[in-house]
Design an enzyme around this catalytic site. Structure first.
Site, PDB file in Angstrom:
ATOM      1  N   THR A  40      -1.209 -13.207   7.821  1.00  0.00           N
ATOM      2  CA  THR A  40       0.470 -13.337   7.468  1.00  0.00           C
ATOM      3  C   THR A  40       1.024 -13.153   8.653  1.00  0.00           C
ATOM      4  OG1 THR A  40      -0.167 -12.233   5.545  1.00  0.00           O
ATOM      5  CG2 THR A  40       2.120 -13.016   5.857  1.00  0.00           C
ATOM      6  N   GLY A  49       1.934  -5.968   7.054  1.00  0.00           N
ATOM      7  CA  GLY A  49       1.000  -6.801   6.104  1.00  0.00           C
ATOM      8  C   GLY A  49      -0.239  -6.900   6.913  1.00  0.00           C
ATOM      9  N   ASN A  76       0.879  -1.213  -0.044  1.00  0.00           N
ATOM     10  CA  ASN A  76       0.064   0.121  -0.014  1.00  0.00           C
ATOM     11  C   ASN A  76       1.004   1.376  -0.138  1.00  0.00           C
ATOM     12  OD1 ASN A  76       0.679  -0.572   2.670  1.00  0.00           O
ATOM     13  ND2 ASN A  76      -1.004   0.647   3.474  1.00  0.00           N
ATOM     14  N   GLU A 122       7.393   0.493  16.166  1.00  0.00           N
ATOM     15  CA  GLU A 122       8.715   1.071  15.323  1.00  0.00           C
ATOM     16  C   GLU A 122       8.577   2.581  15.589  1.00  0.00           C
ATOM     17  OE1 GLU A 122       6.699  -0.055  11.149  1.00  0.00           O
ATOM     18  OE2 GLU A 122       8.472  -1.439  11.121  1.00  0.00           O
ATOM     19  N   GLU A 147       3.452  -5.443  12.182  1.00  0.00           N
ATOM     20  CA  GLU A 147       2.857  -4.184  12.170  1.00  0.00           C
ATOM     21  C   GLU A 147       1.713  -4.801  11.128  1.00  0.00           C
ATOM     22  OE1 GLU A 147       3.033  -1.539  13.729  1.00  0.00           O
ATOM     23  OE2 GLU A 147       5.207  -1.947  14.462  1.00  0.00           O
ATOM     24  N   CYS A 167      -3.421   1.362   6.408  1.00  0.00           N
ATOM     25  CA  CYS A 167      -3.565   0.823   7.441  1.00  0.00           C
ATOM     26  C   CYS A 167      -4.437   1.790   8.746  1.00  0.00           C
ATOM     27  CB  CYS A 167      -2.758   0.001   8.169  1.00  0.00           C
ATOM     28  SG  CYS A 167      -1.145   1.120   8.454  1.00  0.00           S
TER      29      CYS A 167
HETATM   30  P1  NAD Z   1       0.023  -9.382   3.139  1.00  0.00           P
HETATM   31  O1  NAD Z   1       0.274  -9.709   4.315  1.00  0.00           O
HETATM   32  O2  NAD Z   1      -0.400 -10.048   1.954  1.00  0.00           O
HETATM   33  O3  NAD Z   1       1.802  -9.189   2.373  1.00  0.00           O
HETATM   34  C1  NAD Z   1       2.573  -8.414   3.047  1.00  0.00           C
HETATM   35  C2  NAD Z   1       4.174  -9.070   2.819  1.00  0.00           C
HETATM   36  O4  NAD Z   1       4.016 -10.282   3.286  1.00  0.00           O
HETATM   37  C3  NAD Z   1       4.109  -8.839   1.219  1.00  0.00           C
HETATM   38  O5  NAD Z   1       5.378  -8.478   0.952  1.00  0.00           O
HETATM   39  C4  NAD Z   1       4.145 -10.691   1.127  1.00  0.00           C
HETATM   40  O6  NAD Z   1       4.426 -11.084  -0.133  1.00  0.00           O
HETATM   41  C5  NAD Z   1       4.556 -11.184   2.266  1.00  0.00           C
HETATM   42  N1  NAD Z   1       4.188 -12.461   2.475  1.00  0.00           N
HETATM   43  C6  NAD Z   1       3.001 -13.153   2.705  1.00  0.00           C
HETATM   44  N2  NAD Z   1       3.049 -14.356   2.780  1.00  0.00           N
HETATM   45  C7  NAD Z   1       3.984 -14.503   3.490  1.00  0.00           C
HETATM   46  C8  NAD Z   1       4.837 -15.728   4.153  1.00  0.00           C
HETATM   47  N3  NAD Z   1       4.128 -16.771   4.254  1.00  0.00           N
HETATM   48  N4  NAD Z   1       6.149 -15.597   4.667  1.00  0.00           N
HETATM   49  C9  NAD Z   1       6.564 -14.338   4.590  1.00  0.00           C
HETATM   50  N5  NAD Z   1       6.186 -13.225   3.901  1.00  0.00           N
HETATM   51  C10 NAD Z   1       5.121 -13.182   3.339  1.00  0.00           C
HETATM   52  O7  NAD Z   1      -0.236  -7.715   3.334  1.00  0.00           O
HETATM   53  P2  NAD Z   1      -0.792  -6.770   2.017  1.00  0.00           P
HETATM   54  O8  NAD Z   1      -2.016  -7.254   1.336  1.00  0.00           O
HETATM   55  O9  NAD Z   1       0.547  -6.704   1.064  1.00  0.00           O
HETATM   56  O10 NAD Z   1      -0.943  -5.674   2.833  1.00  0.00           O
HETATM   57  C11 NAD Z   1      -2.061  -5.153   3.265  1.00  0.00           C
HETATM   58  C12 NAD Z   1      -1.989  -5.221   4.657  1.00  0.00           C
HETATM   59  O11 NAD Z   1      -0.976  -4.837   5.406  1.00  0.00           O
HETATM   60  C13 NAD Z   1      -3.435  -4.719   5.290  1.00  0.00           C
HETATM   61  O12 NAD Z   1      -4.059  -5.696   6.259  1.00  0.00           O
HETATM   62  C14 NAD Z   1      -3.009  -3.525   6.049  1.00  0.00           C
HETATM   63  O13 NAD Z   1      -3.585  -3.121   7.182  1.00  0.00           O
HETATM   64  C15 NAD Z   1      -1.443  -3.894   6.423  1.00  0.00           C
HETATM   65  N6  NAD Z   1      -0.678  -2.748   6.851  1.00  0.00           N
HETATM   66  C16 NAD Z   1      -0.437  -2.633   8.023  1.00  0.00           C
HETATM   67  C17 NAD Z   1       0.353  -1.402   8.647  1.00  0.00           C
HETATM   68  C18 NAD Z   1       0.690  -1.010   9.799  1.00  0.00           C
HETATM   69  O14 NAD Z   1       1.775  -0.279   9.900  1.00  0.00           O
HETATM   70  N7  NAD Z   1       0.109  -1.695  10.916  1.00  0.00           N
HETATM   71  C19 NAD Z   1       0.706  -0.650   7.359  1.00  0.00           C
HETATM   72  C20 NAD Z   1       0.518  -0.883   6.052  1.00  0.00           C
HETATM   73  C21 NAD Z   1      -0.117  -1.914   5.877  1.00  0.00           C
END
Ligand code: NAD
Length: 480
Positions: free
Chosen positions: A231, A227, A151, A461, A249, A283
């Site tokens: 995950t 993410g 994002n 962080e 996060e 997020c």
């Molecule tokens: P995601 O969890 O699908 O992916 C995030 C990252 O993790 C990607 O690089 C992905 O390739 C990797 N990943 C996926 N499966 C994995 C595994 N088994 N092992 C290691 N890495 C793996 O999330 P997304 O769809 O990319 O992002 C959206 C999410 O991120 C939303 O839920 C959002 O709220 C969250 N987010 C949180 C924050 C925060 O600071 N709390 C900030 C931005 C986004």
């Protein structure tokens, strides 16, 4: 066609796996590049490079480390147009947003942590009566893994890498496979900045191949992950038996609480931003709007009027407010949530549909959407949608709204609009969230702790919190 490469041991390399993924442009739905789907062998090579670079990087004088990181920050700034354009094409976000927020913040991340490390200190304790003195060493961990989402691609990628490097670690990092381009451009910037080889390694690929290889690697001692919550839970489960240090996060379902005594126009304008910036894919977006009942009808009508004026268009246009949703599958997921909300009794006050933008008919566009709900216990108020969708609900009392604000599994951020200072403080104290904004939204000071509670994650962080995460504390006790 753009062909992205891994950055390992200072070189841009094709993946050993020889497997490539298509990279889609959300604004027109076309494939415009390819990114590696790196294998365990690629991750192993990245680890070996990082491990060999560690003794020297961790012993590099702070002033020199700082200078290199500042050089990277300068180069990000010098390349702002290229990076912003790449981010906008890759992610679908308006180029104006990439230029004003994403890329400047990526530079600030490097600049901030370059300076922060020179001010970081540890404690000493005199053990009175025992003739002993204790001091604490804060040592870099070694090789750490950084994994980020799509994002805010470069913004969040650098938010992890910069403190990890500043603290003296070497890094194996993976950006989201959905938005890999600016991380690739960062590799080139690091080469130009003279970052010693192996200090930062960027491997591209899917979560369940490349990401999985990083989290399973027994010698990668800490993982900083941003993410989805699901995950995050998987990472925690995988990493726990190896006792890795974790910073997670995760998702959010943040309340935006509006009292009648707020500064109305400031609240209204900011609520438009906190609802729909980056197509609602932040997020921290306030996706559950609770409005005190005495101003509910007025707010509803004013909010709808303003949302109607938002322009959904191609991200490259200066007047675009809402660009494209990041991917086809994500667009479908968001639309499905809207459909379910209607089936559950939610009333769509505005939007709810996919949009066709002339000339870009295969792009992933949708209307900003407002749904009126009758209860906080419905799917659309309980689950993270992560799109341009907000719900509206009136409330009568502070207690009632507090219950609803806290009545979700998440606890990332909250916004409160009131001119009653006591109430602002009272609610801030009781809301279950890592970040509370009163009369503002997403105003960030990089020194402050950033993160969530409950299903929004563990760890913090930002500022010295990040430097503490990326170091191990060692106590030395000397009897004199
Ligand atoms: P995601 O969890 O699908 O992916 C995030 C990252 O993790 C990607 O690089 C992905 O390739 C990797 N990943 C996926 N499966 C994995 C595994 N088994 N092992 C290691 N890495 C793996 O999330 P997304 O769809 O990319 O992002 C959206 C999410 O991120 C939303 O839920 C959002 O709220 C969250 N987010 C949180 C924050 C925060 O600071 N709390 C900030 C931005 C986004």
């Amino acid at each position: 066609m753009l062909k992205i490469k891994n950055y390992i041991n200072g070189e841009l390399l094709k993946p050993r796996s020889k497997v490539w993924l298509d990279n889609f442009c959300p604004a027109n739905g076309e494939v415009y590049g390819q990114t590696p789907n790196s294998s365990q062998e690629d991750v192993d090579n990245a680890y070996i490079a990082a491990q060999s670079a560690f003794p020297s990087w961790s012993q590099t004088p702070l002033e020199e480390r700082c200078r290199t990181l500042l050089k990277i920050a300068d180069l990000i700034e010098n390349n702002i147009d290229t990076l912003a354009e790449a981010e906008s094409i890759d992610n679908g976000k308006p180029i104006t947003l990439a230029k004003s927020v994403d890329i400047p913040r990526a530079a600030s991340n490097f600049r901030f942590f370059a300076h922060a490390i020179t001010q970081f200190s540890s404690e000493s304790h005199e053990t009175v009566g025992q003739e002993a003195i204790n001091y604490t060493l804060r040592r870099p961990i070694g090789v750490v893994g950084c994994i980020s989402p799509w994002n805010l691609p470069l913004y969040l990628f650098t938010w992890k890498i910069a403190p990890a490097l500043a603290a003296g670690n070497c890094v194996v990092a993976k950006p989201s496979e959905v938005t890999p381009v600016t991380a690739f451009l960062l590799s080139k910037i690091c080469i130009e900045a003279g970052l010693p080889k192996g200090v930062l390694n960027i491997v591209h690929g899917l979560g369940n191949t490349t990401g999985q290889a990083i989290i399973e690697h027994p010698e990668i001692k800490a993982i900083s992950f941003t993410g989805g919550t699901k995950t995050g839970a998987h990472i925690a489960k995988t990493a726990a038996p190896m006792f890795k240090k974790l910073s997670l996060e995760l998702g959010g379902k943040n309340p935006n609480i509006i009292f009648a005594d707020c500064d109305y126009s400031d609240m209204l304008n900011t609520t438009i931003r906190s609802s729909f910036t980056n197509q609602g894919q932040i997020c921290l977006c306030g996706s559950r709007i609770f409005v005190e009942d005495s101003i509910y009808e007025k707010f509803k009508s004013d909010f709808i009027q303003k949302v109607k004026l938002l322009r959904v268009d191609h991200p490259s246009k200066d007047l675009t407010d809402i660009g494209a949703i990041v991917s086809k599958s994500h667009l479908e997921k968001v639309l499905k949530y809207i459909n379910n909300a209607e089936n559950e009794g939610g009333k769509i006050l505005f939007g709810g549909q996919q949009i066709c933008v002339e000339g870009f008919e295969n792009g992933y566009y949708m209307e900003p959407t407002i749904i009126e709900v009758e209860t906080n216990n419905c799917q659309i108020n309980q689950e993270e949608v992560f799109g341009p969708v907000v719900t509206l609900m009136p409330f009568k009392t502070e207690d009632e709204v507090l219950q609803m604000a806290n009545g979700v599994k998440y606890g990332l951020s909250a916004t409160i609009w009131t001119n009653n200072l006591q109430r602002g403080i009272r609610l801030s104290n009781q809301i279950q969230a890592g970040i509370v904004w009163v009369n503002t939204w997403m105003l960030r000071d990089l020194r402050t702790p950033f993160g969530g509670v409950k299903a929004s994650g563990i760890g913090r962080e930002g500022g010295f919190e990040a430097l503490r995460f990326f170091t191990e504390a060692k106590n030395v006790c000397i009897k004199y």
